[in-house]
Design a protein around this motif. Structure first.
Motif, PDB file in Angstrom:
ATOM      1  N   HIS A  52      -7.946  17.577 -16.123  1.00 28.37           N
ATOM      2  CA  HIS A  52      -8.381  17.492 -14.730  1.00 28.37           C
ATOM      3  C   HIS A  52      -8.614  18.881 -14.126  1.00 28.37           C
ATOM      4  O   HIS A  52      -8.530  19.061 -12.908  1.00 28.37           O
ATOM      5  CB  HIS A  52      -7.345  16.719 -13.904  1.00 28.37           C
ATOM      6  N   ASN A  53      -8.884  19.858 -14.984  1.00 29.74           N
ATOM      7  CA  ASN A  53      -9.264  21.215 -14.551  1.00 29.74           C
ATOM      8  C   ASN A  53      -8.174  21.934 -13.760  1.00 29.74           C
ATOM      9  O   ASN A  53      -8.468  22.771 -12.901  1.00 29.74           O
ATOM     10  CB  ASN A  53     -10.555  21.176 -13.725  1.00 29.74           C
ATOM     11  N   GLY A  54      -6.922  21.620 -14.070  1.00 31.89           N
ATOM     12  CA  GLY A  54      -5.808  22.297 -13.420  1.00 31.89           C
ATOM     13  C   GLY A  54      -5.077  23.216 -14.373  1.00 31.89           C
ATOM     14  O   GLY A  54      -5.417  23.318 -15.563  1.00 31.89           O
ATOM     15  N   VAL A  55      -4.061  23.912 -13.853  1.00 29.27           N
ATOM     16  CA  VAL A  55      -3.223  24.781 -14.676  1.00 29.27           C
ATOM     17  C   VAL A  55      -1.764  24.400 -14.455  1.00 29.27           C
ATOM     18  O   VAL A  55      -1.320  24.205 -13.327  1.00 29.27           O
ATOM     19  CB  VAL A  55      -3.436  26.280 -14.344  1.00 29.27           C
ATOM     20  N   THR A  56      -1.040  24.276 -15.554  1.00 27.81           N
ATOM     21  CA  THR A  56       0.385  23.987 -15.492  1.00 27.81           C
ATOM     22  C   THR A  56       1.135  25.311 -15.376  1.00 27.81           C
ATOM     23  O   THR A  56       0.955  26.207 -16.200  1.00 27.81           O
ATOM     24  CB  THR A  56       0.856  23.241 -16.745  1.00 27.81           C
ATOM     25  N   VAL A  57       1.961  25.423 -14.365  1.00 31.99           N
ATOM     26  CA  VAL A  57       2.783  26.621 -14.197  1.00 31.99           C
ATOM     27  C   VAL A  57       4.132  26.425 -14.873  1.00 31.99           C
ATOM     28  O   VAL A  57       4.656  27.312 -15.533  1.00 31.99           O
ATOM     29  CB  VAL A  57       2.982  26.940 -12.706  1.00 31.99           C
TER      30      VAL A  57
END
Length: 612
Positions: free
Chosen positions: A394-399
């Motif tokens: 979904h075009n996100g980044v996991t921190v």
């Protein structure tokens, strides 16, 4: 002899992680907490103990011994054994607390020593990167540095079986963070910046010298940092010396909240306006705007050829897509501005200036782990292993993804879908052991905060934690989703609901009720969700005697709408009733009528609107 169990935790989590100005600060501090927690775990494992929670070891079927199965802990184990690491891991994935079965002779102070030994190594790697060429400041700065580094962590441990022992131990406070003298760190507000001077020419000279040594991306002209702040900021640059393996270059230029806000618009520009996007990238390159390689972080960019201007367009600094670039350059930016104006005209305007923070946390997990430790740990490991792929899709980044805890940054239009999918994954991970949990039920709560990219990241993070802890968990009674908006002016609408009112179980593809109504009303030519109409709801119907009577309130709103639109036909009345009823149901999600639900739908339907 009865078995001995160690409960161990490192803090402060909020004081270290949430006090971040940039996404890279957030990523680095989350990773460091996981890394140090991993070394504390390894102190137990090397002494013959076993980690019960989280799931980082599995039984060897041949001899019953425990084998490390968690990727980050495997890397740490490899390094402690003198071997080269296999992967360049950079995401926090171990929680800051654990439960372990320990030998009778094990002293938990070994865990404390392991944490500080490797923390000091990280700190010294940053110190060696910063101080060359600044020897005249060394003595006073070193005093501040050592004081802050050596006294930062709040480490607690207890030995016993009860699940709440650690929480009870933490109530016995013996680590009170000090409020230091002098000018404060612009990142961590209770700590002194490290020059040792107070608003003087010497202070300015110190930071001028340091800023000339560093890239502006690593230290902004207005920043004065403490030792802890500099470690958070610069650790990714010295990772090889600090922890034993390099961080990939994309971590140094980790996507900013501005870039995440612009990303859906960027992808659409690549598809729909290739010529203008390429021309803009050419002018941006001539002007000297930085291009970062984000291909490994965003799968959506992997089909673009790296050497092309279109790829460079998709990897420009986020602020560039909002017309914000360094105007102090001696170069003439007229052609760049013209290329930008042409592009936004063809795109129908600038990107929406909002991104989303997603926080998730398992409900009452301490009680569940206490009763069913090993099985629960494995279920959490299954959930965590799948998490990053969902976020990337979904075009996100996991921190951070450690057990039940999730922190992810996402484009505006993806956050609710990810929250729902991760909630489904969490329930699926526990479905295999549901019969073993007895009356206990494994649920998870979440907070989605839509934030304007101008809002200070530190404040936005604190509000997101408030939404999760105080609204979704306490106010709504857990197993809930809280959604809110932080505009440029500050926090605004807030909506909370149990998950069963968020989306329909079994729906495929999953679409939340919020998203469905937003999609419907975004096409509404009759402007049912006009601002004036919705604010009238707040003025006339909230805090009234019938604010808890859904049926009466629905009839009143329908009658008012039909009066305004001068609709009299039966078909028009029925259509209005159907649509308004869904919206009013949403406004009653928490039991009492609140216009915030409808205003949130309007906000989502407008995709964040303009720069508000």
């Amino acid at each position: 002899m009865s078995e001995r169990y160690l409960h161990f935790t490192i803090g402060p989590v909020q004081g270290f992680v949430a006090q971040s100005r940039r996404t890279r600060d957030l990523l680095a501090s989350s990773f460091l907490l996981s890394y140090l927690s991993g070394h504390a775990m390894m102190a137990v494992i090397q002494a013959g103990g076993e980690i019960v929670f989280p799931y980082v070891q599995k039984k060897n079927k041949s001899d019953g011994s425990c084998v490390i199965c968690h990727p980050l802990l495997q890397e740490i184990s490899q390094l402690l054994a003198g071997n080269e690491p296999k992967e360049q891991l950079w995401m926090g994935s171990l929680p800051n607390r654990f439960k372990a079965k320990i030998p009778a002779t094990f002293d938990p102070k070994q865990c404390v020593k392991a944490v500080y030994r490797h923390w000091i190594k990280v700190a010294e790697a940053v110190w060696d990167y910063v101080i060359p060429g600044m020897e005249k400041y060394r003595e006073e700065t070193r005093k501040i540095w050592d004081r802050q580094v050596n006294g930062f962590w709040d480490i607690s441990w207890v030995i016993g079986e009860e699940s709440d022992l650690l929480d009870r131990r933490k109530n016995w406070r013996n680590h009170i963070p000090t409020e230091e003298d002098g000018d404060k760190c612009t990142l961590i507000s209770n700590l002194q910046e490290i020059s040792g001077h107070f608003r003087s020419a010497e202070q300015k000279q110190f930071w001028d010298v340091l800023q000339k040594k560093l890239d502006p991306y690593d230290l902004a002209p207005n920043e004065r940092l403490s030792a802890i702040g500099l470690i958070k900021r610069l650790f990714p640059l010295v990772a090889k010396k600090a922890i034993g393996w390099e961080f990939p270059n994309e971590v140094r230029y980790f996507p900013s909240v501005t870039y995440l806000s612009a990303f859906p618009w960027v992808l659409r520009a690549v598809r729909e306006q290739e010529e203008s996007a390429t021309h803009f990238a050419k002018k941006a390159k001539e002007y000297g705007i930085r291009v970062a390689d984000r291909k490994k972080i965003f799968p959506a960019l992997q089909d673009l050829e790296k050497a092309t201007l279109l790829y460079q367009f998709a990897n420009l600094e986020g602020s560039t897509f909002f017309g914000d670039w360094d105007k102090s350059s001696e170069k003439d930016d007229t052609s760049l501005g013209q290329a930008y104006s042409k592009l936004i005209n063809q795109m129908g305007g600038e990107p929406a200036p909002y991104y989303a923070i997603l926080l998730m946390d398992g409900d009452q997990l301490g009680r569940i782990v206490s009763s069913y430790g090993a099985k629960v740990s494995q279920a959490l490991s299954t959930f965590s292993d799948e998490l990053d792929q969902v976020v990337k899709k979904h075009n996100g980044v996991t921190v951070y993804a450690g057990g039940d805890d999730v922190l992810a940054l996402l484009p505006f239009d993806q956050a609710l879908s990810v929250a729902v999918q991760l909630r489904k994954n969490y329930l699926n991970a526990f479905s295999k052991i549901k019969g073993d949990l007895g009356k206990l039920e494994a649920t998870i709560s979440a907070a989605v905060l839509y934030a304007h990219y101008y809002a200070p990241l530190k404040n936005v993070l604190q509000h997101a934690h408030y939404l999760l802890d105080k609204v979704a968990k306490e106010q709504s009674g857990r197993d809930s989703l809280a959604v809110a908006i932080w505009k440029r002016s500050g926090p605004d609408w807030q909506w909370v609901s149990k998950w069963e009112k968020v989306y329909e179980e079994g729906s495929s593809p999953t679409e939340t009720i919020l998203e469905k109504l937003a999609r419907q009303f975004s096409k509404d030519k009759e402007n049912l969700l006009s601002g004036s109409f919705l604010y009238k709801w707040r003025e006339c119907y909230e805090q009234t005697s019938f604010s808890q009577d859904k049926e009466v309130l629905t009839d009143l709103i329908i009658a008012d709408y039909l009066r305004i639109k001068e609709e009299k036909t039966a078909a028009a009345r029925q259509e209005a009733k159907n649509r308004i009823k869904e919206l009013v149901d949403l406004c009653f999600a928490s039991g009492t009528f609140s216009t915030d639900g409808a205003l949130l739908v309007r906000f989502l339907g407008q995709k964040g609107g303009g720069r508000t």
